[in-house]
Design a protein around this motif. Sequence first.
Motif, mmCIF file in Angstrom:
data_model
loop_
_atom_site.group_PDB
_atom_site.id
_atom_site.type_symbol
_atom_site.label_atom_id
_atom_site.label_comp_id
_atom_site.label_asym_id
_atom_site.label_seq_id
_atom_site.Cartn_x
_atom_site.Cartn_y
_atom_site.Cartn_z
ATOM 1 N N GLN A 71 -7.364 -10.809 52.835
ATOM 2 C CA GLN A 71 -6.417 -11.779 53.372
ATOM 3 C C GLN A 71 -6.576 -13.135 52.680
ATOM 4 O OE1 GLN A 71 -6.599 -11.869 57.739
ATOM 5 N NE2 GLN A 71 -7.409 -9.792 57.673
ATOM 6 N N VAL A 84 1.679 -21.403 53.689
ATOM 7 C CA VAL A 84 0.571 -20.650 54.278
ATOM 8 C C VAL A 84 -0.577 -21.619 54.544
ATOM 9 C CG1 VAL A 84 1.130 -18.438 53.178
ATOM 10 C CG2 VAL A 84 -0.369 -20.056 52.001
ATOM 11 N N LEU A 136 8.867 -15.645 49.049
ATOM 12 C CA LEU A 136 7.723 -14.733 48.990
ATOM 13 C C LEU A 136 7.990 -13.601 48.005
ATOM 14 C CD1 LEU A 136 5.033 -13.500 50.008
ATOM 15 C CD2 LEU A 136 6.343 -12.460 51.877
ATOM 16 N N THR A 194 4.441 -8.182 49.739
ATOM 17 C CA THR A 194 5.107 -8.083 51.028
ATOM 18 C C THR A 194 4.141 -8.466 52.141
ATOM 19 O OG1 THR A 194 4.540 -5.734 51.212
ATOM 20 C CG2 THR A 194 6.680 -6.279 50.240
ATOM 21 N N HIS A 195 4.697 -9.007 53.223
ATOM 22 C CA HIS A 195 3.889 -9.435 54.364
ATOM 23 C C HIS A 195 3.542 -8.269 55.276
ATOM 24 C CE1 HIS A 195 3.192 -11.156 58.403
ATOM 25 N NE2 HIS A 195 2.692 -12.199 57.759
ATOM 26 N N PHE A 198 6.894 -9.477 58.821
ATOM 27 C CA PHE A 198 7.518 -10.780 58.606
ATOM 28 C C PHE A 198 8.584 -11.035 59.667
ATOM 29 C CE2 PHE A 198 10.152 -14.020 56.722
ATOM 30 C CZ PHE A 198 9.236 -14.837 56.083
ATOM 31 N N VAL A 213 3.224 -19.301 57.336
ATOM 32 C CA VAL A 213 3.295 -17.873 57.653
ATOM 33 C C VAL A 213 1.868 -17.394 57.895
ATOM 34 C CG1 VAL A 213 4.066 -15.602 56.891
ATOM 35 C CG2 VAL A 213 5.313 -17.650 56.155
ATOM 36 N N TRP A 216 -1.679 -12.109 57.986
ATOM 37 C CA TRP A 216 -1.515 -11.392 56.727
ATOM 38 C C TRP A 216 -2.360 -10.120 56.664
ATOM 39 C CZ3 TRP A 216 1.962 -12.652 52.965
ATOM 40 C CH2 TRP A 216 2.627 -13.881 53.123
ATOM 41 N N TRP A 219 -0.649 -7.183 54.514
ATOM 42 C CA TRP A 219 0.116 -7.493 53.314
ATOM 43 C C TRP A 219 -0.152 -6.418 52.250
ATOM 44 C CZ3 TRP A 219 -1.663 -8.177 48.349
ATOM 45 C CH2 TRP A 219 -3.038 -8.380 48.187
ATOM 46 N N ASP A 227 10.196 -5.371 53.980
ATOM 47 C CA ASP A 227 10.087 -6.645 54.699
ATOM 48 C C ASP A 227 11.441 -7.073 55.257
ATOM 49 O OD1 ASP A 227 7.418 -7.416 54.694
ATOM 50 O OD2 ASP A 227 7.597 -8.759 52.982
#
Length: 321
Positions: A71, A84, A136, A194-195, A198, A213, A216, A219, A227
């Motif tokens: 992360q 972030v 993102l 990609t999260h 999201f 954001v 995570w 991710w 997403d």
Amino acid sequence: MSTQTDVTRLAGRVRERLAVLHPGEPLGDLETLPGGHSGLTYSLTAGPTAYVVKAVPPGQRPVGRNDVLRQARALRALTGQVPVPGVVAVDEREPAWFAMEFVTGEAIEPVLDDHRLDAGLCRTRMLALAGVLRGLHRTGTPALDASEPLGPAAELDRWSRTMRAVPPELRVGAEELLERLAASVPEGMAPVLTHGDFRLGNVLCVGERPAAVIDWEIWGFGDPRADLGWFLLFTDHRNFPRLGHEIPGLPTEDELLAAYLDGRPAPPALDWFRALARTKMAAIMGHNLRRHREGKHHDPDQERLPPTIAAMIRTARDILG
């Protein structure tokens, strides 16, 4: 489970590192932050500055949701490109931990959370967040993870396994849905960062502005439509019977998609990913309800989920035509 001795040892390591950044300033205690879904999550102050500390539980391996170092790598790579929290310290010794800025803000999912936010503010935040998701997906694919990117087939396989672990009586119609998804898997797009979850509920907002954001834990590198399909799901309270409530003026899926695209053409096969998002939601909810009924995680609110699980399966099939 973390003992007080474990917390004391972790606090000592954290204070040692943060003291270098705050010479002569008082350092606070580690305070457990509620609501964390991975590893251990604490807050700590150093002088006037507050931090969030995420750590691997003692005795557990840093894998999956507990891999806090992974992360931290993503957060550092995204700093300056996506809002972030900034990572200020990382300690890879076991049990590993990292410290990041404590960002003040509201993380509220308009159609699901109990709140008194102005409907117009909810609309503005969601449209602004579409631009964050677009940003993102434009950050590229730095070498942060050696694992294979998740294409559409792999995403479907992942959530099919979760769905099939749910008792059959809680997922009526799911087998037909999974078969129809498997029969129409689209060609993948170039993988992006990609999260994985999201939505506004995972974004700290200050006024109209998405400030950070968060969350995570899952991710990865994969198809951006995964997403996007998930994000679009949260525009309509009717997707969540017995759970959702109407927010007048919240963007429709089409409006949110237009904000994300910003004049670009729509990606192909987006309906498949909209159906996949509903499949994923039904699988997650079914998994949580099963754990509650088996006594693994007592939460009576899970008994409100069956109508939404059924609606997710039904509407996913409708989307596929």
